[in-house]
Design a protein around this motif. Structure first.
Motif, short mmCIF file in Angstrom:
data_model
loop_
_atom_site.label_atom_id
_atom_site.label_comp_id
_atom_site.label_asym_id
_atom_site.label_seq_id
_atom_site.Cartn_x
_atom_site.Cartn_y
_atom_site.Cartn_z
N HIS A 246 0.83 -1.21 0.00
CA HIS A 246 0.00 0.00 0.00
C HIS A 246 0.86 1.25 0.00
N TRP A 271 -8.76 0.26 -2.64
CA TRP A 271 -9.45 -0.32 -1.49
C TRP A 271 -10.76 -0.99 -1.87
N ALA A 275 -10.14 -4.07 0.46
CA ALA A 275 -10.79 -4.02 1.77
C ALA A 275 -11.30 -5.37 2.26
N ALA A 285 -13.65 1.05 5.17
CA ALA A 285 -13.86 1.24 3.73
C ALA A 285 -14.80 2.40 3.47
N VAL A 301 -6.22 4.83 7.22
CA VAL A 301 -5.44 3.66 6.83
C VAL A 301 -4.56 3.20 7.98
#
Length: 327
Positions: A246, A271, A275, A285, A301
């Motif tokens: 990420h 995401w 997610a 989310a 995050v």
């Protein structure tokens, strides 16, 4: 077995490919989302960044071309050769209506005579190797009988078959019956593409089609970026690896793009696939989806990675209010 990362427009650009390669690897080839030749004969800013050698270090990268004009294909191929590429891919699979209405991508399959003339010219004149990514046709899978007859006339590096027709888009299920016939009758090496989302999907497919030696996956990697490594017998991604993945993506987009809105558009897309990998991540989310500032996004995050275990981790704390105490 050779594993390929599929070209997904707007998603698997050089930043995404580089992050997958750096964190998980496992792919033999990384395909670049299509280059669309323009009237000026120049690469767009996005296309140029995607193909720059310094953006593809350590990866066998294959650019893809979307066109129905032989002269445009050949001109683009020559320019790609100058960048050091020895293989290119022809897109005959894109199902997008904006592409199909211009007889490009899978839309070109509706005109087999024109397609054959096109292939005649590019295979005669192209200075580098050509592979083809195709669907079965526009409306009926049986269209592929004629299309495969055409393909068999040309010495392709490989024929990548996504066994759906254009009107399917990504609905329904791949037509494995037609794929099996194509596998038996193709004079070119065949690569399978379609609905390989998990190592179990891969195992089931290869058990049935044992002669297949090449498989391409795209949407599966959006859900599980370690998929190729897992297919090869490696371990699944842990939270630390997903965090690193990420962070590489986010840093890359922040460096290349301007404005919180543009950066967050890319991360919200990320995401939307990632997610579900985290247990009870729905509330995070939703917060990510509503975020309008990067600073707010970063806080969300941080909390998600701190408090949410992975869905497959049966013993992991599930979005615990407090981390477990070590006795």
């Amino acid at each position: 077995m050779k594993l390929y990362l599929a070209p997904l427009e707007g998603i698997t650009g050089w930043i995404f490919r580089g992050a997958v390669h750096a964190c998980f690897g496992g792919f033999d080839k990384y395909f670049v989302p299509f280059i669309k030749p323009n009237q000026m004969g120049h690469f767009s800013a996005r296309e140029k960044k995607d193909i720059l050698p310094e953006h593809n270090r350590g990866m066998y990268t294959v650019p893809q071309i979307l066109t129905n004009k032989a002269e445009d294909f050949l001109r683009t191929a020559k320019k790609l050769e100058e960048y050091g590429y020895s293989e290119i891919n022809l897109n005959l699979g894109c199902p997008s209506k904006t592409v199909v209405t211009k007889a490009r991508g899978s839309g070109f399959l509706a005109y087999p005579e024109a397609l054959e003339r096109f292939l005649d010219e590019i295979f005669e004149k192209c200075p580098i190797r050509i592979s083809v990514k195709t669907r079965l046709g526009m409306e009926q899978p049986e269209e592929f009988v004629r299309i495969l007859e055409i393909y068999n006339r040309f010495p392709m590096e490989e024929l990548i078959i996504h066994p759906r027709v254009q009107k399917d888009f990504y609905k329904n299920t791949p037509n494995l019956e037609i794929f099996g016939c194509a596998l038996a009758e193709s004079r070119n090496p065949v690569c399978y593409n379609g609905d390989i989302f998990t190592p179990a999907d891969f195992a089931r497919f290869t058990e049935e089609y044992r002669s297949v030696e090449r498989v391409m996956t795209g949407r599966g990697v959006l859900r599980d970026p370690a998929l190729a490594r897992e297919i090869r017998g490696g371990r699944a991604a842990d939270r630390n690896e997903l965090r690193r993945f990420h962070d590489l993506l986010y840093a890359g987009y922040c460096e290349e793009m301007s404005g919180d809105r543009t950066i967050l558009f890319k991360m919200k897309e990320f995401w939307s696939y990632m997610a579900p990998a985290f247990a009870d991540s729905k509330k995070y989310a939703k917060k990510i989806k509503k975020a309008e500032k990067c600073a707010v996004y970063e806080q969300i995050v941080e909390e998600l990675f701190e408090k949410c275990g992975l869905s497959r981790e049966e013993s992991a704390p599930v979005c615990a209010a407090q981390p477990p105490q070590i006795p």
